[in-house]
Design a protein around this motif. Structure first.
Motif, short mmCIF file in Angstrom:
data_model
loop_
_atom_site.label_atom_id
_atom_site.label_comp_id
_atom_site.label_asym_id
_atom_site.label_seq_id
_atom_site.Cartn_x
_atom_site.Cartn_y
_atom_site.Cartn_z
N PHE A 179 0.83 -1.20 0.00
CA PHE A 179 0.00 0.00 0.00
C PHE A 179 0.86 1.26 0.00
O PHE A 179 2.07 1.20 0.32
N LEU A 180 0.24 2.36 -0.37
CA LEU A 180 0.90 3.66 -0.42
C LEU A 180 0.39 4.51 0.73
O LEU A 180 -0.82 4.67 0.91
N HIS A 181 1.30 5.06 1.52
CA HIS A 181 0.94 5.90 2.66
C HIS A 181 1.44 7.32 2.41
O HIS A 181 2.64 7.56 2.32
N ALA A 182 0.48 8.26 2.30
CA ALA A 182 0.81 9.68 2.10
C ALA A 182 -0.04 10.52 3.05
O ALA A 182 -1.06 10.06 3.57
N ALA A 183 0.36 11.75 3.26
CA ALA A 183 -0.37 12.65 4.14
C ALA A 183 -0.03 14.09 3.80
O ALA A 183 0.93 14.36 3.08
N ASP A 184 -0.86 15.00 4.30
CA ASP A 184 -0.56 16.43 4.22
C ASP A 184 -0.27 16.88 2.79
O ASP A 184 0.77 17.47 2.49
N LEU A 185 -1.24 16.63 1.92
CA LEU A 185 -1.11 17.03 0.52
C LEU A 185 -1.27 18.55 0.37
O LEU A 185 -0.67 19.14 -0.52
N HIS A 186 -2.11 19.15 1.18
CA HIS A 186 -2.33 20.61 1.18
C HIS A 186 -2.56 21.14 -0.24
O HIS A 186 -1.93 22.11 -0.67
N LEU A 187 -3.47 20.50 -0.94
CA LEU A 187 -3.73 20.88 -2.33
C LEU A 187 -4.19 22.33 -2.43
O LEU A 187 -5.01 22.80 -1.63
N ASP A 188 -3.67 23.00 -3.43
CA ASP A 188 -3.99 24.40 -3.71
C ASP A 188 -3.53 25.33 -2.59
O ASP A 188 -4.17 26.34 -2.29
N SER A 189 -2.40 24.98 -2.00
CA SER A 189 -1.79 25.86 -1.00
C SER A 189 -1.51 27.22 -1.62
O SER A 189 -1.02 27.31 -2.75
N PRO A 190 -1.81 28.33 -0.93
CA PRO A 190 -1.66 29.65 -1.53
C PRO A 190 -0.23 30.14 -1.65
O PRO A 190 0.05 31.10 -2.37
N PHE A 191 0.73 29.50 -0.95
CA PHE A 191 2.13 29.95 -1.00
C PHE A 191 2.21 31.46 -0.80
O PHE A 191 2.62 32.21 -1.68
N ARG A 192 1.82 31.89 0.38
CA ARG A 192 1.81 33.32 0.69
C ARG A 192 3.22 33.91 0.61
O ARG A 192 4.21 33.24 0.83
N GLY A 193 3.27 35.21 0.33
CA GLY A 193 4.55 35.90 0.26
C GLY A 193 5.25 35.80 -1.07
O GLY A 193 6.47 35.97 -1.17
N LEU A 194 4.51 35.51 -2.14
CA LEU A 194 5.11 35.34 -3.46
C LEU A 194 4.94 36.56 -4.35
O LEU A 194 5.21 36.48 -5.54
N SER A 195 4.53 37.67 -3.79
CA SER A 195 4.23 38.83 -4.64
C SER A 195 5.45 39.38 -5.34
O SER A 195 5.34 40.00 -6.40
N ARG A 196 6.64 39.16 -4.77
CA ARG A 196 7.86 39.76 -5.35
C ARG A 196 8.71 38.76 -6.12
O ARG A 196 9.83 39.08 -6.51
N THR A 239 12.37 21.81 3.87
CA THR A 239 13.43 21.58 2.89
C THR A 239 13.61 20.10 2.58
O THR A 239 13.18 19.23 3.33
N GLY A 240 14.27 19.86 1.46
CA GLY A 240 14.66 18.51 1.10
C GLY A 240 13.56 17.71 0.43
O GLY A 240 12.49 18.22 0.11
N PRO A 241 13.81 16.42 0.19
CA PRO A 241 12.84 15.54 -0.47
C PRO A 241 11.54 15.45 0.30
O PRO A 241 11.53 15.40 1.53
N LYS A 242 10.44 15.42 -0.43
CA LYS A 242 9.11 15.26 0.15
C LYS A 242 8.37 14.20 -0.65
O LYS A 242 8.53 14.12 -1.87
N GLY A 243 7.54 13.40 0.02
CA GLY A 243 6.87 12.35 -0.73
C GLY A 243 6.04 11.43 0.12
O GLY A 243 5.36 11.86 1.06
N ALA A 244 6.11 10.12 -0.17
CA ALA A 244 5.24 9.13 0.46
C ALA A 244 6.02 7.82 0.64
O ALA A 244 7.09 7.63 0.07
N TYR A 245 5.44 6.94 1.46
CA TYR A 245 6.02 5.62 1.66
C TYR A 245 5.25 4.57 0.88
O TYR A 245 4.02 4.54 0.91
N VAL A 246 5.99 3.70 0.21
CA VAL A 246 5.43 2.46 -0.32
C VAL A 246 5.72 1.40 0.73
O VAL A 246 6.88 1.18 1.11
#
Length: 426
Positions: free
Chosen positions: A7-24, A228-235
């Motif tokens: 099985f695949l275990h993932a969490a905290d996808l936070h889809l459509d995160s606004p990424f605040r502070g990107l105006s500049r 920071t660094g790699p982000k992902g899921a566990y198989v």
């Protein structure tokens, strides 16, 4: 004796995160970051196909906000439909960012998707692709964004399956970097009789325990320089005897890195330039061809310290570094220097060493003594901030500092004072 499954275990996808502070930031950077959570979601789907998993577990915070965006829900529906078409079940709990009381579009979800409600967790059978039952899956979703009771205490193993998998969005043992929602202790989980705890909420990848396994996969896409660094899921592969093998897979579309550059032994700006460019090149090579948001920290002790203290000097270095990296509009594997932080120290003050009984010498000695003592650093910091302590937020900030952080503050304040006094005396 059970049957092997994956099985695949993932969490905290936070889809459509606004990424605040990107105006500049340049448009290419802003747009790539805004799409990065969706690109990582797509990587999850491809991973499930490539690894031929039997089912998928998503441990909360699929969406970034309780009033989840329509776009995020439609993308999730598309992914789960594609998984279902290949015979892959998906088990979902909702967390503090996407609780059950948030806004939901009226969408049809595939029959192979099970979204756990709030209440006592009942076992739901998980099947291999060939139809054989592999495990019972249990879960609880947050009814609202703030859940402060111990949800783990509600989980009970039920007979009837060779493997028991608990899905929970929680803060185990009070991680100070995350809100203390659904707080529980590791001992609560290990004593409950489950084979695997599929956790969410903490964005760092961690295996807290093996047999029983207690696992945080982290989030699937970094969203700030703090992630920071790699982000992902566990198989997760389970054998017929119940042995478990974890394999992490990186799904991040954009990487966030922080790299330290030291001024130790450097007396000329040319040497610092070479070190900064080397740090950028090393970070680029480690990104695997993906876009990279990079923070550079200049640290160490040396002759360049004084010349780096002016705010405009750091800004000039940052501007030139961005120029050297090239425009993100011109390539897909861009490097964007998010910030340049100066945390250097001056060479040991000659004046202080030469005049130990003078004001500067006494100041330096007292500062070093305080920095070397946890109690001394705490007392000196509290005395220095006495007037500011009337502000509740500053009082809370000061109280939350560790002894190491207090000692660092005292040390840096001592060196800054010595440097300013030395310049005034000169």
């Amino acid at each position: 004796m059970g049957i092997p499954f994956k099985f695949l275990h993932a969490a905290d996808l936070h889809l459509d995160s606004p990424f605040r502070g990107l105006s500049r930031v340049p448009p290419a950077v802003r747009e790539r970051l805004k799409e990065s959570t969706f690109a990582s979601l797509r990587q999850l789907l491809l991973l499930a196909r490539r690894e031929k998993v039997d089912f998928v577990v998503l441990s909360g915070d699929l969406y970034d906000a309780a009033d989840r965006s329509l776009r995020a829900q439609l993308r999730m529906q598309r992914m789960l439909t594609e998984l279902a078409e290949e015979g892959i079940q998906t088990f979902i709990v909702h967390g503090n960012h996407d609780p059950l009381d948030g806004w939901k579009a009226k969408l049809d979800w595939p029959g192979k998707v099970h979204i756990f409600d709030y209440g006592d967790p009942e076992p739901v059978p998980a099947y291999r692709r060939d139809g054989e039952m592999a495990a019972y899956v249990y879960g609880i979703s947050y009814p609202r964004s703030s859940v402060t009771d111990n949800l783990a205490a509600r989980y009970r193993v039920r007979p009837g399956a060779p493997f028991h998998l608990a899905v929970l969005h929680a803060n185990v043992d009070g991680n100070a970097n995350h809100d203390n929602y659904s707080p529980c202790k590791l001992s609560d989980l290990t004593a409950a009789g489950f084979d695997y705890w599929a956790l969410g909420h903490i964005h760092d990848r961690r295996v807290l325990r093996e047999y029983p396994h207690v696992v945080y996969p982290g989030n699937i896409q970094g969203r700030s320089i703090r992630e920071t660094g790699p982000k992902g899921a566990y198989v997760v592969s389970v054998s017929e005897t119940g042995s478990i093998e974890l394999s992490f897979r990186d799904t991040a579309d954009v990487l966030w890195h922080e790299r330290i550059v030291t001024i130790d032994g450097a007396g000329r700006e040319e040497e610092l330039k070479a070190r900064l460019l080397k740090a950028v090149d090393e970070s680029r090579s480690e990104s695997g061809g993906r876009p990279l948001v990079l923070r550079l920290r200049i640290e160490g002790r040396g002759e360049l310290h004084g010349r780096l203290q002016r705010e405009e000097t750091a800004a000039e270095w940052l501007e030139e570094l961005r120029e050297w990296c090239g425009s993100p509009e011109d390539s897909d594997d861009w490097v964007w220097i998010d910030s340049l932080v100066v945390r250097t120290r001056a060479p040991l003050a000659e004046a202080a060493e030469g005049d130990e009984d003078g004001f500067l010498g006494v100041l330096t000695r007292l500062g070093r003594e305080a920095a070397a003592s946890g109690d001394g650093a705490r007392e000196l910091l509290e005395a220095a901030m006495d007037a500011s302590m009337r502000q509740p937020k500053l009082r809370e900030w000061c109280a939350s500092r560790s002894d190491e952080e207090r000692e660092e503050l005292i040390s840096r304040a001592t060196e800054l004072a010595a440097s300013l006094l030395g310049e005034a005396g000169g």
